[in-house]
Design an enzyme around this catalytic site. Structure first.
Site, PDB file in Angstrom:
ATOM      1  N   ARG A 140       6.012 -35.227  -6.265  1.00  0.00           N
ATOM      2  CA  ARG A 140       7.416 -35.488  -6.649  1.00  0.00           C
ATOM      3  C   ARG A 140       7.609 -35.759  -8.135  1.00  0.00           C
ATOM      4  O   ARG A 140       8.731 -35.715  -8.617  1.00  0.00           O
ATOM      5  CB  ARG A 140       7.942 -36.683  -5.841  1.00  0.00           C
ATOM      6  CG  ARG A 140       7.880 -36.408  -4.342  1.00  0.00           C
ATOM      7  CD  ARG A 140       8.564 -37.443  -3.518  1.00  0.00           C
ATOM      8  NE  ARG A 140       8.316 -37.213  -2.082  1.00  0.00           N
ATOM      9  CZ  ARG A 140       8.716 -38.070  -1.152  1.00  0.00           C
ATOM     10  NH1 ARG A 140       9.358 -39.179  -1.494  1.00  0.00           N
ATOM     11  NH2 ARG A 140       8.459 -37.819   0.114  1.00  0.00           N
ATOM     12  N   HIS A 178      -0.430 -11.739  -1.733  1.00  0.00           N
ATOM     13  CA  HIS A 178      -1.074 -11.821  -0.419  1.00  0.00           C
ATOM     14  C   HIS A 178      -0.594 -10.605   0.368  1.00  0.00           C
ATOM     15  O   HIS A 178       0.575 -10.217   0.269  1.00  0.00           O
ATOM     16  CB  HIS A 178      -0.597 -13.057   0.344  1.00  0.00           C
ATOM     17  CG  HIS A 178      -1.163 -14.375  -0.110  1.00  0.00           C
ATOM     18  ND1 HIS A 178      -0.972 -14.872  -1.380  1.00  0.00           N
ATOM     19  CD2 HIS A 178      -1.892 -15.310   0.543  1.00  0.00           C
ATOM     20  CE1 HIS A 178      -1.564 -16.057  -1.470  1.00  0.00           C
ATOM     21  NE2 HIS A 178      -2.138 -16.337  -0.327  1.00  0.00           N
ATOM     22  N   GLY A 181       3.062 -17.315   1.391  1.00  0.00           N
ATOM     23  CA  GLY A 181       3.863 -17.703   2.549  1.00  0.00           C
ATOM     24  C   GLY A 181       3.700 -16.690   3.675  1.00  0.00           C
ATOM     25  O   GLY A 181       2.889 -15.772   3.602  1.00  0.00           O
ATOM     26  N   ASP A 223      -9.146 -20.628  -0.675  1.00  0.00           N
ATOM     27  CA  ASP A 223      -7.713 -20.619  -0.300  1.00  0.00           C
ATOM     28  C   ASP A 223      -7.089 -22.021  -0.365  1.00  0.00           C
ATOM     29  O   ASP A 223      -6.435 -22.386  -1.321  1.00  0.00           O
ATOM     30  CB  ASP A 223      -7.564 -20.002   1.089  1.00  0.00           C
ATOM     31  CG  ASP A 223      -6.181 -19.383   1.301  1.00  0.00           C
ATOM     32  OD1 ASP A 223      -5.879 -19.039   2.448  1.00  0.00           O
ATOM     33  OD2 ASP A 223      -5.410 -19.282   0.330  1.00  0.00           O
ATOM     34  N   ASP A 230       3.183 -17.860  -7.814  1.00  0.00           N
ATOM     35  CA  ASP A 230       3.539 -16.987  -6.695  1.00  0.00           C
ATOM     36  C   ASP A 230       4.920 -17.305  -6.135  1.00  0.00           C
ATOM     37  O   ASP A 230       5.403 -18.436  -6.203  1.00  0.00           O
ATOM     38  CB  ASP A 230       2.455 -17.040  -5.619  1.00  0.00           C
ATOM     39  CG  ASP A 230       2.591 -18.186  -4.637  1.00  0.00           C
ATOM     40  OD1 ASP A 230       2.099 -18.049  -3.523  1.00  0.00           O
ATOM     41  OD2 ASP A 230       3.192 -19.216  -5.006  1.00  0.00           O
ATOM     42  N   HIS A 285      -8.809 -17.006  -5.573  1.00  0.00           N
ATOM     43  CA  HIS A 285      -7.742 -17.198  -4.588  1.00  0.00           C
ATOM     44  C   HIS A 285      -7.844 -18.611  -4.038  1.00  0.00           C
ATOM     45  O   HIS A 285      -8.556 -18.870  -3.067  1.00  0.00           O
ATOM     46  CB  HIS A 285      -7.854 -16.149  -3.458  1.00  0.00           C
ATOM     47  CG  HIS A 285      -6.681 -16.186  -2.529  1.00  0.00           C
ATOM     48  ND1 HIS A 285      -5.874 -15.107  -2.295  1.00  0.00           N
ATOM     49  CD2 HIS A 285      -6.158 -17.195  -1.800  1.00  0.00           C
ATOM     50  CE1 HIS A 285      -4.909 -15.440  -1.439  1.00  0.00           C
ATOM     51  NE2 HIS A 285      -5.074 -16.713  -1.138  1.00  0.00           N
ATOM     52  N   HIS A 304      -5.220 -22.287  -3.783  1.00  0.00           N
ATOM     53  CA  HIS A 304      -3.853 -22.788  -4.014  1.00  0.00           C
ATOM     54  C   HIS A 304      -3.870 -24.215  -4.550  1.00  0.00           C
ATOM     55  O   HIS A 304      -4.655 -25.046  -4.102  1.00  0.00           O
ATOM     56  CB  HIS A 304      -3.049 -22.729  -2.716  1.00  0.00           C
ATOM     57  CG  HIS A 304      -2.792 -21.338  -2.229  1.00  0.00           C
ATOM     58  ND1 HIS A 304      -1.657 -20.624  -2.519  1.00  0.00           N
ATOM     59  CD2 HIS A 304      -3.569 -20.496  -1.488  1.00  0.00           C
ATOM     60  CE1 HIS A 304      -1.730 -19.422  -1.979  1.00  0.00           C
ATOM     61  NE2 HIS A 304      -2.877 -19.307  -1.360  1.00  0.00           N
ATOM     62  N   GLU A 362      -2.752 -10.487   5.667  1.00  0.00           N
ATOM     63  CA  GLU A 362      -3.358 -11.743   6.181  1.00  0.00           C
ATOM     64  C   GLU A 362      -2.915 -11.943   7.633  1.00  0.00           C
ATOM     65  O   GLU A 362      -3.720 -12.200   8.512  1.00  0.00           O
ATOM     66  CB  GLU A 362      -2.923 -12.921   5.316  1.00  0.00           C
ATOM     67  CG  GLU A 362      -3.456 -14.255   5.806  1.00  0.00           C
ATOM     68  CD  GLU A 362      -2.934 -15.435   4.997  1.00  0.00           C
ATOM     69  OE1 GLU A 362      -1.904 -15.298   4.285  1.00  0.00           O
ATOM     70  OE2 GLU A 362      -3.556 -16.504   5.066  1.00  0.00           O
TER      71      GLU A 362
HETATM   72  N1  LIG Z   1      -3.330 -18.592   3.135  1.00  0.00           N
HETATM   73  C1  LIG Z   1      -2.093 -18.611   2.653  1.00  0.00           C
HETATM   74  N2  LIG Z   1      -1.268 -17.578   2.910  1.00  0.00           N
HETATM   75  C2  LIG Z   1      -0.025 -17.568   2.399  1.00  0.00           C
HETATM   76  N3  LIG Z   1       0.502 -18.562   1.643  1.00  0.00           N
HETATM   77  C3  LIG Z   1      -0.276 -19.605   1.392  1.00  0.00           C
HETATM   78  C4  LIG Z   1      -1.602 -19.691   1.870  1.00  0.00           C
HETATM   79  N4  LIG Z   1      -2.147 -20.859   1.456  1.00  0.00           N
HETATM   80  C5  LIG Z   1      -1.212 -21.482   0.741  1.00  0.00           C
HETATM   81  N5  LIG Z   1      -0.092 -20.735   0.675  1.00  0.00           N
HETATM   82  C6  LIG Z   1       1.105 -21.184  -0.010  1.00  0.00           C
HETATM   83  O1  LIG Z   1       2.004 -21.554   1.015  1.00  0.00           O
HETATM   84  C7  LIG Z   1       3.275 -21.627   0.413  1.00  0.00           C
HETATM   85  C8  LIG Z   1       4.272 -21.184   1.414  1.00  0.00           C
HETATM   86  C9  LIG Z   1       5.609 -21.746   1.035  1.00  0.00           C
HETATM   87  C10 LIG Z   1       6.671 -21.151   1.923  1.00  0.00           C
HETATM   88  O2  LIG Z   1       6.382 -20.281   2.710  1.00  0.00           O
HETATM   89  C11 LIG Z   1       8.037 -21.636   1.801  1.00  0.00           C
HETATM   90  C12 LIG Z   1       8.980 -21.164   2.690  1.00  0.00           C
HETATM   91  C13 LIG Z   1      10.275 -21.669   2.574  1.00  0.00           C
HETATM   92  C14 LIG Z   1      10.616 -22.602   1.607  1.00  0.00           C
HETATM   93  C15 LIG Z   1       9.643 -23.038   0.736  1.00  0.00           C
HETATM   94  C16 LIG Z   1       9.975 -24.068  -0.312  1.00  0.00           C
HETATM   95  O3  LIG Z   1       9.123 -24.357  -1.169  1.00  0.00           O
HETATM   96  O4  LIG Z   1      11.072 -24.614  -0.286  1.00  0.00           O
HETATM   97  C17 LIG Z   1       8.346 -22.564   0.804  1.00  0.00           C
HETATM   98  C18 LIG Z   1       3.238 -20.748  -0.824  1.00  0.00           C
HETATM   99  O5  LIG Z   1       3.419 -21.588  -1.914  1.00  0.00           O
HETATM  100  C19 LIG Z   1       1.829 -20.183  -0.847  1.00  0.00           C
HETATM  101  O6  LIG Z   1       1.333 -20.154  -2.169  1.00  0.00           O
HETATM  102 ZN   LIG Z   2      -3.691 -17.858  -0.055  1.00  0.00          ZN
END
Ligand SMILES: Nc1ncnc2c1ncn2[C@@H]1O[C@H](CCC(=O)c2cccc(C(=O)O)c2)[C@@H](O)[C@H]1O
Ligand SMILES: [Zn+2]
Length: 386
Positions: free
Chosen positions: A115, A243, A216, A324, A182, A60, A62, A246
């Protein structure tokens, strides 16, 4: 195959003590060598050294969340319009979160730095290098392709970039990488459809893809709505690893198990509130991907001493240790093993068992699992005999 990098136990670099983020003064980021960052004086120094050389599997972690301070500051310098600091020191404060929503905002500001396919390749290769320095032999890296393709990176070029980096990392570091794609749940069903397409279209899905997740915020993002997408991913041979639990209660974990057919649970922290759920996880041997420091940094858990990892082990749940988003949380995988050693009172044998949990819970093939398990046993026996 022996990894092509030094065994940290032979290094003569000074062991630098770093007090845990919640307990002491900030440490300077990006300076101390990854493999020798210590977290807690309560853990004996030689146990840290044991951990540093212990072969591990990480399940786990990212992709963007693992970008080192050096990589993030380098990418930020390429994109002056970004609000991400270009100075690694300033990054330590930037990576301090008031709550989970704040963490996601900061996370997305780093996503915005990725990018070009070259950015993707560089990031992926450097993440593998950092893993190799911690004796990670195998890792399932969670990638959110939707976040990159919607920001303009060509989907084919994205897949080529991660696959190039994966093959280079295996050849040069001996670290085997596999992918988890994911769904960023808060981005809604459009992102679910896009992620499922990228994960199941044979013209696109990368060779290293093994699992399918959901990340997310959990609040306001009910799991059952993603059932059709997980059904398609599972039908395409992918393993379900969402997930859950959490930042919301045990009901979200039950939903992940029943509606998304989860084979493992990301975090599952709130499972400790539901004895029936703990018993179910233990009986079905459904692993939890525990990320202790993450839960503190995102304020999902107040203090490490209150972390439910002890309840999980007491209930017989298969616990794996993971980092994480290590640089964002001021930690790395070795640090997380040291935290687990302190919270669970583990010695070398206990730590070796924890590392073998990660191997058992992985989606690596049987010969690969046997190879890493043997390495762990050989390493531990040699350490205890020395
Ligand atoms: N502990 C964590 N717990 C949960 N997730 C975690 C954790 N650590 C990392 N992540 C990552 O955070 C991202 C969140 C991305 C997200 O919410 C979002 C919302 C709206 C638009 C977009 C976009 O891309 O336009 C993205 C995910 O990719 C996920 O893999
Ligand atoms: Zn995570």
């Amino acid at each position: 195959m022996r990894p092509a990098y030094d065994d940290p136990r032979t290094t003569d670099q000074p062991i630098t003590r770093v007090r845990h983020r919640t307990a002491g003064p900030r440490r300077r980021f990006g300076e101390e060598p990854l493999t020798e960052r210590l977290v807690d004086p309560a853990v004996p120094r030689d146990l840290h050294a044991f951990i540093a050389g212990l072969p591990k599997a990480e399940l786990h972690v990212h992709h963007v969340g693992s970008a080192s301070p050096r990589i993030v500051s380098e990418l930020a310098a390429r994109h002056p319009d970004s609000k991400v600091p270009t100075d690694p020191e300033a990054l330590v404060d930037y990576f301090t979160f008031t709550d989970f929503a704040h963490f996601i905002d900061v996370y997305l500001s780093v996503v915005d730095l990725i990018r070009t396919p070259e950015d993707v390749r560089l990031l992926t290769y450097e993440v593998a290098r950092d893993m190799a320095r911690q004796q990670v032999r195998y890792a399932e890296l969670t990638i959110t392709p939707f976040s990159s393709t919607r920001r303009g990176i060509d989907e084919g070029a994205f897949m080529d970039a991660i696959e190039d980096a994966r093959k280079a990392a295996e050849a040069e570091f001996g670290t085997v990488l596999r992918w988890c794609f994911d769904i960023p749940g808060e981005a809604g069903l459009e992102s679910a459809e896009e992620t499922t397409r990228l994960a199941t279209d044979d013209r696109l899905r990368p060779e290293g893809l093994v699992s399918f997740g959901l990340g997310g915020p959990e609040i306001g993002v009910a799991r059952p709505q993603f059932k059709p997408y997980f059904d398609r991913a599972i039908a395409a041979g992918l393993h379900s690893v969402p997930h859950a639990g959490e930042t919301t209660g045990p009901g979200t974990v039950w939903d992940a198990l029943t509606h998304l057919r989860a084979e493992r649970i990301g975090h599952g922290t709130s499972s400790a509130q539901d004895p029936k759920l703990l018993a179910h996880l233990a009986e079905r041997r459904i692993p939890l991907e525990v990320c202790p420091t993450s839960n503190i940094a995102t304020r999902a858990v107040r203090t490490l001493d209150e972390h439910p990892i002890k309840e999980f082990t007491r209930a017989g749940v298969l616990v794996t240790i993971n980092s994480d988003d290590p640089p964002m949380f001021g930690t790395d995988l070795n640090n997380e093993y040291a935290v687990a050693a302190r919270l669970l009172g583990l010695d070398e044998r206990g730590l070796a068992e924890l590392a073998k949990n990660g191997v058992e819970a992985s989606f690596l093939d049987a010969p690969g699992k046997a190879r890493i398990r043997d390495e762990i046993d050989t390493y531990t026996a040699a350490w205890l005999a020395s």
